[in-house]
Scaffold this active site. Structure first.
Site, PDB file in Angstrom:
ATOM      1  N   CYS A  73       0.412  13.058  -2.388  1.00  0.00           N
ATOM      2  CA  CYS A  73      -1.041  12.946  -2.378  1.00  0.00           C
ATOM      3  C   CYS A  73      -1.527  11.757  -3.201  1.00  0.00           C
ATOM      4  O   CYS A  73      -0.795  11.209  -4.015  1.00  0.00           O
ATOM      5  CB  CYS A  73      -1.697  14.205  -2.956  1.00  0.00           C
ATOM      6  SG  CYS A  73      -1.393  15.688  -2.022  1.00  0.00           S
ATOM      7  N   GLY A 123      -0.476   9.493   1.429  1.00  0.00           N
ATOM      8  CA  GLY A 123      -0.643  10.673   2.274  1.00  0.00           C
ATOM      9  C   GLY A 123      -1.411  10.325   3.526  1.00  0.00           C
ATOM     10  O   GLY A 123      -2.506   9.780   3.449  1.00  0.00           O
ATOM     11  N   ASN A 146      -2.639  15.765  -7.221  1.00  0.00           N
ATOM     12  CA  ASN A 146      -1.449  15.013  -6.827  1.00  0.00           C
ATOM     13  C   ASN A 146      -0.282  15.539  -7.650  1.00  0.00           C
ATOM     14  O   ASN A 146      -0.295  15.457  -8.874  1.00  0.00           O
ATOM     15  CB  ASN A 146      -1.660  13.518  -7.088  1.00  0.00           C
ATOM     16  CG  ASN A 146      -0.380  12.706  -6.984  1.00  0.00           C
ATOM     17  OD1 ASN A 146      -0.198  11.746  -7.715  1.00  0.00           O
ATOM     18  ND2 ASN A 146       0.503  13.072  -6.089  1.00  0.00           N
ATOM     19  N   GLY A 147       0.705  16.100  -6.991  1.00  0.00           N
ATOM     20  CA  GLY A 147       1.865  16.619  -7.698  1.00  0.00           C
ATOM     21  C   GLY A 147       2.325  17.932  -7.120  1.00  0.00           C
ATOM     22  O   GLY A 147       2.047  18.264  -5.962  1.00  0.00           O
ATOM     23  N   TYR A 164       9.512   3.226  -4.809  1.00  0.00           N
ATOM     24  CA  TYR A 164       9.092   3.475  -3.436  1.00  0.00           C
ATOM     25  C   TYR A 164       7.618   3.790  -3.258  1.00  0.00           C
ATOM     26  O   TYR A 164       6.957   3.239  -2.388  1.00  0.00           O
ATOM     27  CB  TYR A 164       9.927   4.639  -2.862  1.00  0.00           C
ATOM     28  CG  TYR A 164       9.622   4.989  -1.427  1.00  0.00           C
ATOM     29  CD1 TYR A 164      10.183   4.259  -0.388  1.00  0.00           C
ATOM     30  CD2 TYR A 164       8.781   6.049  -1.108  1.00  0.00           C
ATOM     31  CE1 TYR A 164       9.910   4.579   0.940  1.00  0.00           C
ATOM     32  CE2 TYR A 164       8.500   6.382   0.201  1.00  0.00           C
ATOM     33  CZ  TYR A 164       9.064   5.638   1.231  1.00  0.00           C
ATOM     34  OH  TYR A 164       8.787   5.951   2.524  1.00  0.00           O
ATOM     35  N   SER A 178       9.167  -1.231   2.313  1.00  0.00           N
ATOM     36  CA  SER A 178       9.422  -1.015   0.892  1.00  0.00           C
ATOM     37  C   SER A 178      10.652  -1.756   0.382  1.00  0.00           C
ATOM     38  O   SER A 178      10.795  -1.976  -0.819  1.00  0.00           O
ATOM     39  CB  SER A 178       9.574   0.480   0.619  1.00  0.00           C
ATOM     40  OG  SER A 178      10.573   1.041   1.438  1.00  0.00           O
ATOM     41  N   ASP A 213      15.299   0.693   0.098  1.00  0.00           N
ATOM     42  CA  ASP A 213      14.908   1.234  -1.203  1.00  0.00           C
ATOM     43  C   ASP A 213      15.718   2.459  -1.591  1.00  0.00           C
ATOM     44  O   ASP A 213      15.969   2.694  -2.775  1.00  0.00           O
ATOM     45  CB  ASP A 213      13.412   1.578  -1.199  1.00  0.00           C
ATOM     46  CG  ASP A 213      13.071   2.578  -0.108  1.00  0.00           C
ATOM     47  OD1 ASP A 213      13.196   3.785  -0.340  1.00  0.00           O
ATOM     48  OD2 ASP A 213      12.692   2.136   0.994  1.00  0.00           O
TER      49      ASP A 213
END
Length: 496
Positions: A29, A55, A130-131, A270, A311, A374
């Site tokens: 997120c 996201g 976020n998490g 990343y 990436s 990556d």
């Protein structure tokens, strides 16, 4: 933020029977909030657009106009939902928070799209997260047993319930009471009738920054979201800190004891956008340094360096710079492939990698190449890319991974497969090389990664970063991980 309330992943790797087909790591997120700005919702929409990489499944905005909270939550990309004027006009008010979402488990359903909102005794509270919480399943079980009625399968809802049940008189105190009962990784933005609140977990695993635009404060997951609106970066929110923004200014409150910070190292490898600065370090510079260290540790007899876009590009640049080899875009990425593209048959699914990546034959035909990516997760995509390079005429393919081997799953919001499906957890180096079909394979060492971060080496007694996917060193409690067998299944049934 996850769909199911922190589904405990057993060390064996079993995750509630889920089987993900993806071969890439996905961030969960991104969050954004602004207080007291006349175009609050429009600014939040722009900020979320800059955080879209964190996201792509859904986006939402909640605003407050001084009397009423307004909410728009929709599946899909930010630009698909919040680009029309009528939507923004419905989100009235001078303060707003927003969220972009990638679900780590479960399906994308509207009731899980954030920010989540609830009316508490002291007023409304909207939260974006976020998490991932590692004890939310246990808390949710107790809440449901006590009569709580849940509306989503999101661990974020646990925070709202805990705040609602707090006996503290003020909402900010209720919010702090909730934070002191949860564990895991989180960066939160919350909106009340009078305040914008930001909070970062006690280890600082997930990023959160403070910015300023036209004299008004902003909270965001990354500095790139400040740049897109011309805002000024003020500082990082500290680990274990709450910032409370109101008409009176900004207040800092420490809700957890001071301890060394351990930010997630995958933000640099990343997740974060390369133009972001995370905890004082340029993501782009770190990724180039990673390529330099990788070249020093694992050079290859090759003619050109080719990144796996996007990436892998900065690391490949660093690799080429250190070795003196030419840098070539030997793979071209198609940025216009939708995630919901219909793939009705297995034969069509097998062509999926070619929809996203195409070989640039002119750059690689007849040459020995160093492919720089990556990370290596399941390895299935790497197999297809190596095959693509050979079919385009590459004489030899040397695969170099700009991170150490991923041998452990994540519990903090990164969408990783169960351990038994992580290639590096089930194969040795030679077995991995044979599996992906490369002429040689090498990973960056853990100390090489830390050197790229500006450290001499990893401090095994007090690690500087959260690097559990490589080391198995989880920095927080994993309460829900202990829930196994019939007992765990019963708890899941109660949670649902």
């Amino acid at each position: 933020m996850s769909d199911r309330t922190a589904p405990a992943r057993h060390p064996s790797g079993v995750v509630d029977g889920l089987d993900r087909d993806g071969d890439t790591l996905r961030e969960e997120c991104g969050v954004f909030g602004i207080f007291g700005h006349p175009d609050a919702s429009a600014v939040v929409a722009l900020g979320l657009h800059a955080l879209q990489h964190r996201g792509q499944e859904a986006a939402g905005i909640v605003s407050f106009d001084g009397e009423i909270f307004h909410s728009e939550r929709r599946p899909g990309l930010v630009g698909d939902s919040f680009s029309d004027r009528s939507t923004i006009e419905r989100l009235e008010g001078r303060s707003a928070i927003g969220h972009v979402r990638y679900s780590t488990t479960g399906g994308t359903i509207l009731r899980n799209v954030q920010p989540l909102f609830a009316e508490l005794a002291g007023g409304g509270l909207a939260v974006a997260h976020n998490g991932n919480l590692t004890n939310a399943l246990s808390i949710r079980r107790d809440l449901v047993r006590d009569g709580a009625i849940t509306q989503s399968t999101s661990d974020t809802e646990v925070i709202l319930h805990l705040a609602a049940r707090s006996r503290s008189p003020r909402i900010i105190e209720r919010f702090i009471d909730a934070l002191r009962q949860i564990e895991g990784a989180y960066a939160l933005v919350a909106l009340t009738n009078k305040k914008l609140i930001g909070a970062r977990d006690p280890m600082g695993i997930r990023p959160l920054v403070l910015g300023e635009l036209d004299g008004r404060y902003i909270l965001a997951s990354e500095t790139c979201a400040l740049d897109i609106i011309g805002a000024r970066f003020v500082r990082d929110i500290e680990n274990g800190e709450i910032v409370v923004i109101s008409e009176e200014g900004i207040e800092s409150i420490r809700f957890a004891e001071k301890r060394p910070m351990r930010p997630c190292i995958f933000e640099y490898i990343y997740f974060a956008r390369p133009d972001s600065v995370v905890n004082g370090k340029s993501v782009y510079a770190v990724r180039k340094n990673i390529g330099i260290e990788l070249a020093r540790e694992a050079a290859a007899p090759a003619d050109v360096v080719v990144p796996v876009p996007d990436s892998g590009v900065p690391a490949a640049l660093g690799f080429a710079q250190e070795t003196g080899l030419p840098f070539e875009m030997g793979i071209i990425r198609n940025h216009y492939v939708g995630r919901t593209f219909i793939q009705p048959t297995q034969s069509v699914r097998e062509l999926g990698v070619r929809m996203k990546h195409s070989a640039n034959r002119a750059a690689i035909e007849g040459k020995s190449i160093v492919l720089v990516d990556d990370s290596l997760v399941r390895g299935t995509t790497s197999v297809k890319i190596v095959r693509m390079m050979r079919e385009a005429g590459a004489k030899a393919v040397h695969f170099r991974i700009a991170s150490p081997p991923i041998t452990y799953p994540d519990f903090y919001g990164i969408d990783t497969p169960e351990r038994e499906k992580l290639l590096a957890a089930t194969h040795d180096l030679e077995g991995m090389r044979r599996y992906i079909g490369a002429d040689s394979l090498a990973f960056l060492s853990i100390d090489g990664l830390y050197r790229a971060m500006g450290e001499e080496r990893r401090d095994n007694d007090c690690p500087q970063y959260t690097d559990h996917c490589f080391t198995g060193d989880y920095p927080t409690g994993l309460t829900d991980l202990a829930i196994t067998g019939p007992k765990r299944l019963a708890m899941l049934a109660e949670a649902d």
